[in-house]
Design an enzyme around this catalytic site. Structure first.
Site, mmCIF file in Angstrom:
data_model
loop_
_atom_site.group_PDB
_atom_site.id
_atom_site.type_symbol
_atom_site.label_atom_id
_atom_site.label_comp_id
_atom_site.label_asym_id
_atom_site.label_seq_id
_atom_site.Cartn_x
_atom_site.Cartn_y
_atom_site.Cartn_z
ATOM 1 N N TYR A 1 -7.880 -10.935 0.048
ATOM 2 C CA TYR A 1 -8.293 -9.527 -0.044
ATOM 3 C C TYR A 1 -9.273 -9.311 -1.190
ATOM 4 C CZ TYR A 1 -8.074 -4.459 -0.479
ATOM 5 O OH TYR A 1 -8.408 -3.124 -0.535
ATOM 6 N N TRP B 1 0.701 4.794 0.988
ATOM 7 C CA TRP B 1 1.147 5.647 2.115
ATOM 8 C C TRP B 1 1.640 4.792 3.275
ATOM 9 C CZ3 TRP B 1 -2.537 9.061 5.541
ATOM 10 C CH2 TRP B 1 -3.658 8.346 5.955
ATOM 11 N N ASP B 2 1.165 3.559 3.373
ATOM 12 C CA ASP B 2 1.736 2.648 4.380
ATOM 13 C C ASP B 2 3.243 2.522 4.165
ATOM 14 O OD1 ASP B 2 -1.172 1.754 3.931
ATOM 15 O OD2 ASP B 2 -0.663 0.708 5.786
ATOM 16 N N GLU C 1 -4.057 -1.812 14.420
ATOM 17 C CA GLU C 1 -4.267 -0.856 13.329
ATOM 18 C C GLU C 1 -4.880 0.433 13.885
ATOM 19 O OE1 GLU C 1 -6.880 -2.542 10.411
ATOM 20 O OE2 GLU C 1 -6.554 -0.937 8.945
ATOM 21 N N ASP D 1 -10.713 5.804 4.977
ATOM 22 C CA ASP D 1 -11.623 5.082 4.087
ATOM 23 C C ASP D 1 -13.124 5.227 4.335
ATOM 24 O OD1 ASP D 1 -9.165 4.222 3.222
ATOM 25 O OD2 ASP D 1 -9.457 2.129 3.739
ATOM 26 N N TRP E 1 0.851 -1.197 0.000
ATOM 27 C CA TRP E 1 0.000 0.000 0.000
ATOM 28 C C TRP E 1 0.888 1.250 0.000
ATOM 29 C CZ3 TRP E 1 -2.905 -4.179 0.849
ATOM 30 C CH2 TRP E 1 -4.286 -4.101 0.658
HETATM 31 C C1 DGY Z 1 -9.282 -1.531 2.509
HETATM 32 O O1 DGY Z 1 -9.472 -2.479 1.760
HETATM 33 O O2 DGY Z 1 -9.995 -1.254 3.472
HETATM 34 C C2 DGY Z 1 -8.099 -0.692 2.250
HETATM 35 O O3 DGY Z 1 -7.767 0.063 3.338
HETATM 36 C C3 DGY Z 1 -8.283 0.193 1.065
HETATM 37 O O4 DGY Z 1 -7.134 0.929 0.893
#
Ligand code: DGY
Length: 437
Positions: free
Chosen positions: A85, A39-40, A405, A173, A37
């Site tokens: 994901y 900015w991560d 997180e 988000d 990702w």
């Molecule tokens: C998510 O899938 O929630 C991510 O954070 C999107 O960047």
């Protein structure tokens, strides 16, 4: 070993085990976020810079290796396959854009542009200045190209403020800010299989209906092959976000400082200064809300401010955007709204709002990356008590609950107050920076 040394060692373990030696990048956390990702990676590189320069460099190089030919840097780089994901590369289909990376599958959206100021952090942290400056020299023009892309393609009125077209571009988000925009949309009920809620309790994640909005915005962008001009014309989500633009402005300043150290880039410095002057002036004119005493988001599609306070409202402190009087106002707002004694700083959304939810992702919990930006910003304006409180709260939360997180801002919740993914990379990386600075 002192508690501090112990914490640093644990943070390194998190980062090292999330680092993919083969491909040279770090996942934000196992299962929930199995790719790179944008900015991560910036925040992660800051953590690595304190003890493993090679990993810090590889992290940035891996991100830049997927930069598009037009300067765009995507929000996710799918270096690897993973079925943990959703939505993955086959949904995003970055190849629809003619200038998309040919070597990597990516998303067609971006994230807050942190790379400029990250390069400057690396310069300040790493001891071998010659070595890190050589690395910066090899990469800085790519970051400049990225800024050029924003000012050319994401600023249709040429006012110095870049738009975002998706909530995932904001980094925050599912912030309640976006509810105002969801009210203007009515997407279909898509059929899809969420994966995030197999890793994390659904009460801490966005709803299925929210995912309909997220997917719909991507479908619109895909229909127009991720063309910025078309998106500016048609996307129902078109926002000038104070956090996103503060990151861009801070990164402009960092690029100017680094080019001055490197030398021989007068044209680029002059262009950056022009962008910067225009951006800061317009930011202050357009994104400040006197009634709320804070910066807010601007809905460019519907031509109005979105009148809610979030932790993004205070991020301009990090980029030296407010003058002293306005900085004082911001700090008053932060103290009154977010800073009561029975709360950790800084909740991600206005705790007095009926949209506040202390457990749900960006609708209330404390985030370590936002705290890090706020700590730095408050400190640079001389608000030492408050900046130390933000730093101490960040360390306390990680020490008590682990490398989560996000965290509950309510002090009365004393057990299991870490939420979302665990062994989360940027929480570990920025903890190292907090403890070493
Ligand atoms: C998510 O899938 O929630 C991510 O954070 C999107 O960047």
């Amino acid at each position: 070993m002192t508690t501090k040394d112990n914490l640093i060692e644990n943070a390194k373990t998190v980062l090292n085990s999330n680092f993919d030696e083969d491909k040279g990048f770090t996942i934000p956390c196992e299962g929930l976020y199995p790719f790179q990702w944008n900015w991560d990676s910036g925040f992660i590189a800051i953590g690595f810079a304190h003890y493993d320069t090679d990993k810090a460099k590889r992290e940035i190089e891996a991100l830049l290796s997927a930069q598009w030919e037009n300067g765009f840097i995507p929000h996710i780089i799918f270096h690897n396959d993973s079925d943990t994901y959703f939505p993955g590369p086959d949904f995003h289909l970055s190849k629809l854009h003619p200038l998309a990376s040919k070597s990597h599958r990516t998303t067609g959206m971006t994230q807050p542009p942190v790379l400029g100021f990250v390069l400057k952090e690396l310069y300040e942290i790493v001891e071998d200045k010659t070595d890190i400056l050589n690395f910066i020299k090899a990469n800085i023009d790519k970051v400049y190209h990225n800024h050029e892309h924003f000012y050319t393609h994401r600023d249709p009125n040429q006012e110095g403020l870049a738009f975002i077209y998706h909530n995932w571009e904001s980094g925050t988000d599912n912030s309640p800010i976006w509810d105002d925009i969801w009210d203007t949309m009515n997407p279909p009920n898509y059929k899809f299989e969420r994966r995030d809620t197999t890793h994390v309790d659904a009460s801490q994640r966005p709803t299925n209906r929210e995912y309909d909005y997220y997917l719909h915005l991507i479908e619109i962008a895909k229909e127009h092959h991720y063309d910025d001009a078309k998106i500016a014309e048609l996307s129902p989500f078109l926002v000038q976000d104070p956090l996103f633009n503060a990151m861009l402005i801070k990164s402009n300043a960092a690029l100017i400082a680094l080019y001055e150290i490197i030398g021989d880039a007068a044209d680029k410095i002059s262009q950056l200064k022009q962008w910067q002057t225009k951006a800061i002036a317009r930011f202050n004119e357009k994104l400040f809300n006197e009634k709320l005493g804070a910066y807010v988001h601007y809905d460019l599609r519907n031509e109005k401010q979105i009148e809610h306070i979030s932790s993004s409202s205070f991020s301009p402190l990090f980029a030296d955007i407010p003058d002293e009087a306005r900085a004082n106002t911001l700090v008053e707002t932060m103290k009154t709204k977010f800073g009561s004694e029975n709360r950790y700083l800084c909740a991600s959304f206005d705790p007095d709002s009926d949209r506040f939810n202390p457990k749900k992702y960006w609708r209330g919990p404390v985030w370590i990356n936002l705290n890090w930006l706020l700590y730095k910003g408050l400190k640079s304006y001389g608000f030492y008590d408050l900046s130390n409180r933000v730093k101490d709260d960040s360390i306390t939360l990680i020490e008590k609950y682990g490398f989560y997180e996000y965290f509950d801002s309510r002090k009365e919740v004393t057990e299991n107050a870490g939420y979302g993914g665990n062994n989360f990379s940027w929480s570990a990386a920025l903890l190292i920076d907090f403890l070493k600075s």
